[in-house]
Write a protein that holds these residues in place. Structure first.
Motif: not given
Ligand SMILES: NC(=O)c1ccc[n+]([C@@H]2O[C@H](COP(=O)([O-])OP(=O)(O)OC[C@H]3O[C@@H](n4cnc5c(N)ncnc54)[C@H](O)[C@@H]3O)[C@@H](O)[C@H]2O)c1
Length: 333
Positions: A127-151
């Motif tokens: 949503l903005q560049i550069p991306i900081n850690e507070r950027h919304p976490k809305e992964p668009i594929n199962p890989y990204g979602r799996s990393k988000h949940v693992a956190e």
């Protein structure tokens, strides 16, 4: 026996570079890996390798107890976006289930710290560049979602008295070891740099080649191709060591971006690869690939403020030089 650091997925691309960096500093290391995509021969021959699945909590406990593991660098994962869309349950099982088994074993064995290989894929569309850690976490594929949940698995374990944790959200890992000891070796290879260099290598060997495909030439970037933030695996390895030290010294758990803060276009990579290899690598700009954002660039200031880490070895030249040398190993290069 001194306590050691366990690197899960330590036989893989990023993991093996981290293993070499730990060993270069004299830190005792043990690798835990099922060798599904990793390579034992890329590791220092004297580092013990426990062959096992990261979902096997009992085997992890045995490894942690036997090697007196104090901290874990958790790289073991399946990590192909396209594959994650075809086989999502495998991604949930290994990336989320594996992290849950790891935290269970770590809690049972008194492991103090876990440094986790997360990914910029947790953010989804920028949503903005550069991306900081507070950027919304809305992964668009199962890989990204799996990393988000693992956190979140790590966060929950910590709240229950488990190890302190860091999630390093890498942007694009790139390059090879400066001493030629390890580098990228995936089959199939989906990453841009080795695929560009493979074309150069085939041309050098007189083979018939297809041009490198660059997806999309009409993005709102300087030359119309996508921009990515390439971070050398040696810089990633250094961050992991600092992360372990920081947590063992009582540092606060949390997520950090790892990148250079600079976007490099796909065309810029091809041009730089031509210079490094001396080969006029052909390319073809094709239609955009669905789900490819125009730019993905990290704001990595937090890692600098908290860990004193910033990218030092991620010039395009160094990335391509080391990757090229690694690709030519065995060719007398
Ligand atoms: N390469 C990148 O650009 C990049 C970017 C962001 C995040 N990451 C993350 O970094 C980590 C390492 O990535 P990589 O490029 O080195 O991948 P890789 O495939 O080279 O390494 C992964 C390692 O994990 C091992 N492994 C896989 N499944 C396992 C299982 N069930 N049990 C035990 N070991 C298992 C593999 O054998 C391999 O050695 C991954 O977690 C990945 O998601 C990588």
């Amino acid at each position: 026996m001194k306590s050691s650091v366990c690197v899960t997925g330590g036989a893989g691309y990023v993991g093996s570079q981290t293993v070499w960096a730990l060993r270069d500093r004299g830190v005792p290391v043990v690798v835990y890996d099922n060798l599904s995509t990793g390579h034992r021969e890329h590791l220092p021959p004297d580092v013990p390798v426990v062959v096992g699945d990261v979902r096997d909590e009992a085997a992890l406990q045995n490894c942690f107890a036997k090697h007196k593991v104090r901290a874990v660098v958790h790289c073991a994962a399946v990590a192909l976006v396209g594959e994650s869309m075809r086989a999502p349950s495998m991604y949930w099982s290994i990336n989320v289930g594996g992290t849950a088994a790891l935290t269970g074993a770590a809690m049972a064995c008194g492991v103090k710290a876990i440094v986790f290989s997360s990914s910029a894929a947790v953010y989804g569309e920028a949503l903005q560049i550069p991306i900081n850690e507070r950027h919304p976490k809305e992964p668009i594929n199962p890989y990204g979602r799996s990393k988000h949940v693992a956190e979140q698995v790590l966060e929950d374990a910590r709240a229950a008295g488990g190890p302190a944790w860091i999630a390093f959200r890498y942007f694009n890992a790139a390059g090879g070891d400066s001493k030629g000891r390890t580098g990228e070796d995936h089959e199939p290879e989906t990453h841009l740099i080795p695929n560009i260099l493979k074309v150069a290598q085939s041309m050098k060997q007189g083979g018939v080649v297809s041009p490198v495909k660059l997806f999309g030439g009409d993005y709102p970037t300087e030359d119309g191709t996508c921009e990515r933030d390439y971070i050398h695996t040696e810089d990633l390895a250094e961050a992991h060591i600092r992360g372990v030290e920081y947590l063992l010294a009582g540092g606060q758990s949390g997520a950090f971006n790892l990148g250079t803060g600079q976007g490099r276009s796909l065309l810029a990579m091809v041009r730089a690869a031509r210079t490094v290899t001396g080969v006029d690598i052909p390319y073809q700009i094709t239609a955009r690939r669905p789900g490819d954002p125009a730019q993905l660039v990290a704001d990595a200031d937090l890692a600098w403020q908290e860990l004193g880490w910033r990218a030092k070895n991620s010039s395009l030249r160094h990335i391509l030089d080391t990757a090229w040398r690694w690709m030519q190993r065995g060719d007398g290069a």
